[in-house]
Design a protein around this motif. Structure first.
Motif, PDB file in Angstrom:
ATOM      1  N   THR A  20       0.833  -1.205   0.000  1.00  0.00           N
ATOM      2  CA  THR A  20       0.000   0.000   0.000  1.00  0.00           C
ATOM      3  C   THR A  20       0.870   1.259   0.000  1.00  0.00           C
ATOM      4  O   THR A  20       0.611   2.192  -0.766  1.00  0.00           O
ATOM      5  N   LEU A  21       1.895   1.287   0.844  1.00  0.00           N
ATOM      6  CA  LEU A  21       2.773   2.463   0.929  1.00  0.00           C
ATOM      7  C   LEU A  21       3.478   2.752  -0.387  1.00  0.00           C
ATOM      8  O   LEU A  21       3.630   3.910  -0.775  1.00  0.00           O
ATOM      9  N   LEU A  22       3.912   1.711  -1.081  1.00  0.00           N
ATOM     10  CA  LEU A  22       4.600   1.894  -2.353  1.00  0.00           C
ATOM     11  C   LEU A  22       3.641   2.073  -3.530  1.00  0.00           C
ATOM     12  O   LEU A  22       4.057   2.484  -4.607  1.00  0.00           O
ATOM     13  N   GLY A  23       2.371   1.742  -3.319  1.00  0.00           N
ATOM     14  CA  GLY A  23       1.379   1.905  -4.397  1.00  0.00           C
ATOM     15  C   GLY A  23       1.487   0.864  -5.491  1.00  0.00           C
ATOM     16  O   GLY A  23       1.048   1.100  -6.622  1.00  0.00           O
ATOM     17  N   ILE A  24       2.045  -0.296  -5.179  1.00  0.00           N
ATOM     18  CA  ILE A  24       2.208  -1.345  -6.192  1.00  0.00           C
ATOM     19  C   ILE A  24       0.841  -1.858  -6.627  1.00  0.00           C
ATOM     20  O   ILE A  24      -0.021  -2.128  -5.796  1.00  0.00           O
ATOM     21  N   THR A  25       0.644  -1.977  -7.930  1.00  0.00           N
ATOM     22  CA  THR A  25      -0.611  -2.510  -8.459  1.00  0.00           C
ATOM     23  C   THR A  25      -0.332  -3.722  -9.341  1.00  0.00           C
ATOM     24  O   THR A  25       0.729  -3.828  -9.962  1.00  0.00           O
ATOM     25  N   VAL A  26      -1.307  -4.619  -9.377  1.00  0.00           N
ATOM     26  CA  VAL A  26      -1.226  -5.807 -10.217  1.00  0.00           C
ATOM     27  C   VAL A  26      -1.918  -5.495 -11.534  1.00  0.00           C
ATOM     28  O   VAL A  26      -3.109  -5.181 -11.541  1.00  0.00           O
ATOM     29  N   GLU A  27      -1.183  -5.579 -12.623  1.00  0.00           N
ATOM     30  CA  GLU A  27      -1.765  -5.344 -13.944  1.00  0.00           C
ATOM     31  C   GLU A  27      -2.280  -6.634 -14.564  1.00  0.00           C
ATOM     32  O   GLU A  27      -3.288  -6.624 -15.256  1.00  0.00           O
ATOM     33  N   LYS A  28      -1.558  -7.743 -14.318  1.00  0.00           N
ATOM     34  CA  LYS A  28      -1.956  -9.045 -14.863  1.00  0.00           C
ATOM     35  C   LYS A  28      -1.575 -10.137 -13.882  1.00  0.00           C
ATOM     36  O   LYS A  28      -0.557 -10.045 -13.212  1.00  0.00           O
ATOM     37  N   VAL A  29      -2.401 -11.168 -13.836  1.00  0.00           N
ATOM     38  CA  VAL A  29      -2.042 -12.384 -13.114  1.00  0.00           C
ATOM     39  C   VAL A  29      -2.528 -13.558 -13.946  1.00  0.00           C
ATOM     40  O   VAL A  29      -3.630 -13.538 -14.497  1.00  0.00           O
ATOM     41  N   GLY A  30      -1.684 -14.546 -14.090  1.00  0.00           N
ATOM     42  CA  GLY A  30      -2.032 -15.757 -14.821  1.00  0.00           C
ATOM     43  C   GLY A  30      -1.534 -16.957 -14.038  1.00  0.00           C
ATOM     44  O   GLY A  30      -1.000 -16.815 -12.939  1.00  0.00           O
ATOM     45  N   GLU A  31      -1.680 -18.117 -14.591  1.00  0.00           N
ATOM     46  CA  GLU A  31      -1.188 -19.318 -13.918  1.00  0.00           C
ATOM     47  C   GLU A  31       0.332 -19.347 -14.029  1.00  0.00           C
ATOM     48  O   GLU A  31       0.897 -19.728 -15.048  1.00  0.00           O
ATOM     49  N   GLY A  32       0.993 -18.864 -12.973  1.00  0.00           N
ATOM     50  CA  GLY A  32       2.444 -18.853 -12.960  1.00  0.00           C
ATOM     51  C   GLY A  32       3.073 -17.634 -13.589  1.00  0.00           C
ATOM     52  O   GLY A  32       4.247 -17.658 -13.950  1.00  0.00           O
ATOM     53  N   MET A  33       2.336 -16.532 -13.683  1.00  0.00           N
ATOM     54  CA  MET A  33       2.913 -15.291 -14.211  1.00  0.00           C
ATOM     55  C   MET A  33       2.215 -14.098 -13.582  1.00  0.00           C
ATOM     56  O   MET A  33       1.098 -14.205 -13.085  1.00  0.00           O
ATOM     57  N   SER A  34       2.915 -12.977 -13.588  1.00  0.00           N
ATOM     58  CA  SER A  34       2.311 -11.737 -13.125  1.00  0.00           C
ATOM     59  C   SER A  34       3.017 -10.552 -13.761  1.00  0.00           C
ATOM     60  O   SER A  34       4.164 -10.665 -14.204  1.00  0.00           O
ATOM     61  N   ARG A  35       2.312  -9.441 -13.798  1.00  0.00           N
ATOM     62  CA  ARG A  35       2.893  -8.156 -14.204  1.00  0.00           C
ATOM     63  C   ARG A  35       2.406  -7.117 -13.198  1.00  0.00           C
ATOM     64  O   ARG A  35       1.199  -6.952 -13.023  1.00  0.00           O
ATOM     65  N   LEU A  36       3.360  -6.456 -12.553  1.00  0.00           N
ATOM     66  CA  LEU A  36       3.056  -5.455 -11.553  1.00  0.00           C
ATOM     67  C   LEU A  36       3.665  -4.125 -11.947  1.00  0.00           C
ATOM     68  O   LEU A  36       4.640  -4.087 -12.702  1.00  0.00           O
ATOM     69  N   ARG A  37       3.086  -3.059 -11.406  1.00  0.00           N
ATOM     70  CA  ARG A  37       3.594  -1.707 -11.647  1.00  0.00           C
ATOM     71  C   ARG A  37       3.840  -1.032 -10.304  1.00  0.00           C
ATOM     72  O   ARG A  37       2.985  -1.043  -9.435  1.00  0.00           O
ATOM     73  N   LEU A  38       5.016  -0.447 -10.180  1.00  0.00           N
ATOM     74  CA  LEU A  38       5.348   0.373  -9.030  1.00  0.00           C
ATOM     75  C   LEU A  38       5.429   1.812  -9.524  1.00  0.00           C
ATOM     76  O   LEU A  38       6.296   2.124 -10.348  1.00  0.00           O
ATOM     77  N   PRO A  39       4.521   2.678  -9.065  1.00  0.00           N
ATOM     78  CA  PRO A  39       4.490   4.043  -9.587  1.00  0.00           C
ATOM     79  C   PRO A  39       5.669   4.887  -9.085  1.00  0.00           C
ATOM     80  O   PRO A  39       6.206   4.639  -8.003  1.00  0.00           O
ATOM     81  N   ALA A  40       6.024   5.860  -9.877  1.00  0.00           N
ATOM     82  CA  ALA A  40       7.100   6.776  -9.525  1.00  0.00           C
ATOM     83  C   ALA A  40       6.719   7.576  -8.283  1.00  0.00           C
ATOM     84  O   ALA A  40       5.563   7.955  -8.111  1.00  0.00           O
ATOM     85  N   SER A  41       7.709   7.779  -7.404  1.00  0.00           N
ATOM     86  CA  SER A  41       7.510   8.666  -6.258  1.00  0.00           C
ATOM     87  C   SER A  41       8.868   9.100  -5.732  1.00  0.00           C
ATOM     88  O   SER A  41       9.864   8.386  -5.892  1.00  0.00           O
ATOM     89  N   GLU A  42       8.893  10.247  -5.117  1.00  0.00           N
ATOM     90  CA  GLU A  42      10.127  10.775  -4.537  1.00  0.00           C
ATOM     91  C   GLU A  42      10.652   9.878  -3.421  1.00  0.00           C
ATOM     92  O   GLU A  42      11.852   9.799  -3.185  1.00  0.00           O
ATOM     93  N   GLU A  43       9.752   9.188  -2.732  1.00  0.00           N
ATOM     94  CA  GLU A  43      10.119   8.380  -1.567  1.00  0.00           C
ATOM     95  C   GLU A  43      11.026   7.197  -1.906  1.00  0.00           C
ATOM     96  O   GLU A  43      11.690   6.672  -1.014  1.00  0.00           O
ATOM     97  N   VAL A  44      11.046   6.751  -3.148  1.00  0.00           N
ATOM     98  CA  VAL A  44      11.843   5.562  -3.496  1.00  0.00           C
ATOM     99  C   VAL A  44      13.168   5.907  -4.171  1.00  0.00           C
ATOM    100  O   VAL A  44      13.917   5.014  -4.552  1.00  0.00           O
ATOM    101  N   LEU A  45      13.456   7.200  -4.278  1.00  0.00           N
ATOM    102  CA  LEU A  45      14.704   7.611  -4.922  1.00  0.00           C
ATOM    103  C   LEU A  45      15.855   7.625  -3.924  1.00  0.00           C
ATOM    104  O   LEU A  45      15.672   7.933  -2.747  1.00  0.00           O
TER     105      LEU A  45
END
Length: 140
Positions: A20-45
């Motif tokens: 939740t803090l990093l804002g990670i979202t799941v774009e796709k999930v399949g049987e044995g695969m996933s694609r996630l997105r971590l949005p840009a933020s100043e906090e992770v630099l």
């Protein structure tokens, strides 16, 4: 076909404060695969304006967790037993994409890889590559 939905993952993620803090979202999930997105933020630099290594490790770990659940269903106690990461080039500020695929799924262990790319660069070249092993609880 995945044994868990994006909506189910979102429900589980509500309990994972770091997701939740990093804002990670799941774009796709399949049987044995996933694609996630971590949005840009100043906090992770980190100094120098690049995205920190621990941030990329977190994305890789959660991408593997989602891929494992996609393969075995809602088994929330699947746990990381090993994570190895190679940082290939410093990603500039911007969203990161984590693409995971399981390479081996056994009764007790799952092994996979995560390629992390930068949406800011958009050339498809990985900025990091991670291999992970997950332990699957026996009472699934």
């Amino acid at each position: 076909m995945a044994k868990i939905t994006v909506e189910d993952i979102a429900e589980i993620a509500k309990e994972l404060k770091w997701v939740t803090l990093l804002g990670i979202t799941v774009e796709k999930v399949g049987e044995g695969m996933s694609r996630l997105r971590l949005p840009a933020s100043e906090e992770v630099l980190r100094p120098g304006g690049t995205i920190s290594g621990p941030t990329m490790m977190t994305l890789a770990d959660f991408a593997m967790y989602v891929a494992v659940l996609g393969a075995i269903g809602r088994v929330e106690m699947a746990l990381t037993t090993n994570l190895s990461i190679n940082f290939l080039r410093p990603p500039p500020p911007g969203d990161l994409i984590g693409d995971c695929r399981l390479l081996k799924l056994g009764k007790r262990l799952a092994y996979g890889e995560v390629l992390i790319t930068s949406a800011a660069v958009g050339d498809g070249e990985p900025v990091a590559h991670s291999t992970l092993t997950y332990s699957i609880p026996p009472e699934r």
